[in-house]
Design an enzyme around this catalytic site. Structure first.
Site, PDB file in Angstrom:
ATOM      1  N   ASP A   1       9.205  18.489 -35.519  1.00  0.00           N
ATOM      2  CA  ASP A   1      10.386  18.851 -36.268  1.00  0.00           C
ATOM      3  C   ASP A   1       9.982  18.412 -37.651  1.00  0.00           C
ATOM      4  OD1 ASP A   1      13.119  19.079 -36.862  1.00  0.00           O
ATOM      5  OD2 ASP A   1      13.403  17.037 -37.052  1.00  0.00           O
TER       6      ASP A   1
ATOM      7  N   CYS B   1       0.972  -1.206  -0.054  1.00  0.00           N
ATOM      8  CA  CYS B   1      -0.068   0.028   0.182  1.00  0.00           C
ATOM      9  C   CYS B   1       0.872   1.207  -0.083  1.00  0.00           C
ATOM     10  CB  CYS B   1      -0.860   0.031   1.167  1.00  0.00           C
ATOM     11  SG  CYS B   1      -0.046   0.074   2.772  1.00  0.00           S
TER      12      CYS B   1
ATOM     13  N   CYS C   1       3.481   1.538   2.840  1.00  0.00           N
ATOM     14  CA  CYS C   1       4.681   0.811   2.243  1.00  0.00           C
ATOM     15  C   CYS C   1       5.673   1.521   1.310  1.00  0.00           C
ATOM     16  CB  CYS C   1       4.227  -0.524   1.800  1.00  0.00           C
ATOM     17  SG  CYS C   1       3.224  -1.762   2.707  1.00  0.00           S
TER      18      CYS C   1
ATOM     19  N   ASP D   1      13.530  14.596 -33.450  1.00  0.00           N
ATOM     20  CA  ASP D   1      14.425  13.366 -33.744  1.00  0.00           C
ATOM     21  C   ASP D   1      15.990  13.401 -33.310  1.00  0.00           C
ATOM     22  OD1 ASP D   1      14.727  14.267 -36.200  1.00  0.00           O
ATOM     23  OD2 ASP D   1      15.433  12.253 -36.902  1.00  0.00           O
TER      24      ASP D   1
ATOM     25  N   ASP E   1      17.631  18.851 -31.848  1.00  0.00           N
ATOM     26  CA  ASP E   1      16.121  18.742 -31.197  1.00  0.00           C
ATOM     27  C   ASP E   1      16.212  18.283 -29.696  1.00  0.00           C
ATOM     28  OD1 ASP E   1      14.910  19.130 -33.283  1.00  0.00           O
ATOM     29  OD2 ASP E   1      14.819  17.062 -33.987  1.00  0.00           O
TER      30      ASP E   1
END
Length: 757
Positions: free
Chosen positions: A454, A48, A51, A634, A638
């Site tokens: 791009d 939970c 934890c 890509d 970028d």
């Protein structure tokens, strides 16, 4: 809760059990660079939000720990730690001891573990035992309720006690072990109120039996446990169902492979024991065990796990292959280029599990609420008991009401509200060919109102073709190819492909992102790139991309290229429009080229001839105007804007630095992955909000009913289990709704026009 680890895993717990040596943990960790390493540990008895907070808090208190994250769905903790602190070499055993000191078992994670199946068997057996006991006690209770005399009633009560006692000990061990472990270490969790409720119910019944009372509630205590176990078993099964994408992906990796030694002898070796440089034989019908390079042989390869395409790909000597791909037709001899833990399949599984464990805003709220929920429940139950004692003075009734409050206020539904949706959404995106690197990225993607793309390699397939090779002398083409060898830019690759094999040019080489390559040689300074970079001026406008080769700023040749848009690009832009999202192009290419592509795709906003810094400035300006932008790119140039964006995405063909900077990676060639990911993330966000509403609404309605005494412990158990299952089933709607009504794949999403705002 006890779980069996694989034989390769060494348990670490209290009681002096053996733990892995420091060197073993070093070898099992992954080098992240920069003096950081990452270790994966299994924590089978974490359940939970409490934890999560306890384990992460224990680890973050260590100065060696950079960050720690618990994935509740897989019950694993990922620790990123420093190799040295204050000149002292880190001992990773300290992390295991820190977790064990908080009462949690832990061991090194092994990909071959099947503890989930063992746990499911134990849960089903516990359900059977508690159900059998509850049925028999209920039959005895019916006889008592039918008007049995006092002696018969007392006898049946004692028989019920003898049946219920062993059943509670065996079937309730899951709750008792977890609760005792928590209390012993000075904390609480969601199993503490359950253990208290079951124990109090049995204790009250035993007290009544000893005192020859008319009423006992053995049937209620065992039936209560029966329904709680049904809820936990179904919850376990639903979590496993939600993780089917990851478990299915893990099964794509074979257990081992045949290794060929230098003397020609062969040996079957487990996949974890295969090292880079080993020679492997992969027969037809077998899956590639690790990433590698083909040394000999030709075959058709099913690469659908990599690119989502059903058509096989022919591979031959010199080609690279990824782990998990299927060899279809002929034997291949490979040289391993990566260990199993660093191969493609492991990387993808890591991305998906990172998405599951991501700390989005909603998840942080849920974890924080669950952490304080358990102490609040105990206080509320105590106040309820005191209140009913003051009102009625009946200890038995006050205790029953308090027990019902303990059970009905379990925070399971609140703790499951977010992670189960993230698990399902990450699996759905994976099936659509989109990898998520951080769970919080899905939340950010659902918020975007602008997409900036791009051009080369993103809107286009990134494979430009040289169209004027006949106009260029072979010598100039060879010189350009010798310079282009030093770059992975698509235009540089196109020049290399047109010229054939070329030896790298000797000299001082420098690549300027967004501009080109510069090489200083004895003959002078060669430049290959944009016209402004190569010759410092402008030239005639044209609708084709170009690269200029110059020597000391004197133009030697002009290379012109054509590139094809990605499949379904226009349809994807239209789908984004239906989602109410504005689109734009950020490109370093010349204005006429960008304008032509924008016109063909129906994009009105575009920016050309941008440097990496200018792309970041455009993104920042959009943010200042109140827009939240997704950037899709890509290239190396970028990477800065991908990091600066509200959220970012890159194709799998992107440069390494681009993939690392992006929050999402899409594996298919089709640009339809972009609207598909946005639609999935938005739907996931809706389900998370619905789950929060369901969890909060359940407590708003159920808690007052229990406090007022209108819910027995049995009714409370059914209500609590039902609330958790409702949350899980609501999350699983993401699978059904997308498959049935909103597009089963990115392709069908586009072609059906199913994207809605």
């Amino acid at each position: 809760m006890s779980c069996c680890a694989s034989s390769a895993a060494i348990m670490v717990a209290e009681g002096g059990q053996a733990s892995p040596a420091s060197e073993e943990l070093w070898l099992a960790s992954r080098d992240l660079g920069g003096g950081l390493r990452q270790t994966e540990l299994s924590v089978p008895n974490a359940y939970c939000g409490t934890c999560i907070a306890t384990i992460e808090g224990a680890l973050r208190a260590k100065p060696e720990v950079e960050r720690a994250r618990v994935n509740l769905s897989s019950r694993r903790v990922s620790i990123v730690w420093k190799e040295e602190v204050g000149g002292r070499r880190t001992n990773p055993c300290d992390f295991l001891h820190a977790i064990a000191e908080r009462g949690y078992q832990t061991h090194l994670f092994s990909p071959g573990e099947e503890e989930g199946d063992d746990l499911l068997k134990q849960l089903i057996l516990a359900v059977a035992v508690s159900g059998f006991a509850a049925t028999n006690i209920m039959l005895l209770s019916v006889s008592v309720w039918s008007g049995a005399d006092a002696a018969t009633r007392d006898l049946f009560h004692w028989i019920s006690a003898l049946i219920a006692g062993p059943a509670l000990i065996y079937a309730g061990r899951f709750f008792y072990k977890s609760a005792w472990n928590a209390i012993r270490h000075g904390r609480t969790n969601m199993d503490v109120p359950i253990a208290l409720a079951v124990s109090l119910s049995y204790g009250m019944s035993l007290h009544e039996t000893i005192g020859h009372g008319e009423h006992a509630w053995f049937d209620a205590s065992v039936t209560l446990l029966f329904f709680l176990l049904i809820g936990r078993t179904l919850d376990h099964m639903m979590r496993g169902r939600a993780r089917t994408a990851i478990s299915g992906l893990a099964r794509l990796s074979p257990r081992g492979a045949t290794v060929v030694h230098p003397d020609g002898s062969r040996e079957y070796r487990a996949v974890d024991e295969i090292n880079p440089g080993d020679r492997l034989i992969v027969a037809a019908g077998e899956r590639v065990p690790v990433d590698g390079r083909v040394l000999s042989g030709t075959s058709d390869l099913d690469r659908s796990v990599v690119n989502g395409e059903s058509s096989p790909t022919v591979v031959t000597t010199g080609d690279t292959v990824q782990a998990g791909t299927l060899n279809l037709t002929g034997p291949l001899t490979l040289e391993a280029t990566a260990a199993a833990r660093d191969s493609f399949i492991a990387e993808i599984i890591g991305l998906m599990e990172a998405a599951e464990g991501g700390r989005a805003r909603y998840r942080r709220i849920a974890d924080r609420a669950a952490r304080y929920y358990s102490p609040a429940v105990h206080l509320l139950a105590l106040l309820t008991f005191v209140g009913w004692m003051l009102v009625e003075g009946d200890v038995r009734h006050a205790m029953l009401v308090a027990v019902a409050v303990l059970i009905i206020t379990c925070p399971c539904a609140l703790g499951l509200a977010v992670p189960v949706v993230q698990v399902v959404a990450a699996g759905r995106l994976f099936q659509g060919g989109v990898m998520v690197k951080d769970g919080s990225a899905m939340e950010r993607l659902a918020e975007i109102d602008t997409v900036l793309l791009d051009k080369t390699g993103t809107l286009t397939i990134g494979k430009p073709r040289l169209v004027n090779a006949h106009e260029i002398s072979p010598g100039r083409l060879a010189t350009a190819a010798a310079i282009a060898v030093h770059s992975r830019h698509p235009i540089a690759v196109a020049i290399q492909n047109s010229a054939g094999a070329a030896s790298p040019i000797a000299g001082d080489i420098r690549e300027i992102p967004g501009a080109g390559i510069e090489v200083k040689t004895e003959d002078g300074v060669y430049r290959l790139g944009s016209r402004d970079f190569a010759v410092g001026g402008s030239g005639p406008d044209g609708r084709q991309s170009e690269a200029i080769l110059s020597l000391d700023f004197r133009e030697l040749a002009c290379f012109r290229f054509e590139d094809q848009p990605r499949p379904a690009s226009r349809e994807s832009i239209e789908a984004l429009g239906r989602l109410g999202i504005a689109t734009g192009i950020l490109s370093g290419d010349r204005a006429p080229v960008v304008a032509a592509l924008a016109s063909s795709l129906g994009i009105s906003n575009w920016y050309a001839e941008l440097s990496p810094r200018e792309k970041v400035q455009v993104c920042a300006a959009a943010a200042e105007a109140g827009h939240k932008a997704l950037v899709v790119g890509d290239g190396i140039n970028d990477a800065p804007v991908l990091r600066a964006a509200h959220v970012s995405m890159a194709p799998a063909t992107a440069a390494d630095v681009g993939r690392q900077a992006a929050d999402f990676v899409f594996m298919h060639e089709r640009l339809s992955a972009v609207p598909f990911a946005i639609e999935t993330s938005r739907h996931a966000g809706q389900l998370i909000r619905q789950n929060f509403a369901l969890a909060i609404g359940y407590n708003v309605i159920a808690v007052p009913i229990a406090i007022l005494g209108y819910a027995t412990p049995l009714v409370a158990a059914v209500a609590m289990s039902s609330s958790s299952l409702v949350v899980v089933f609501n999350a699983l709607r993401l699978k059904r709704s997308l498959a049935a009504g909103r597009g089963a794949t990115p392709g069908t999403l586009i072609h059906s026009g199913a994207v809605t705002s």
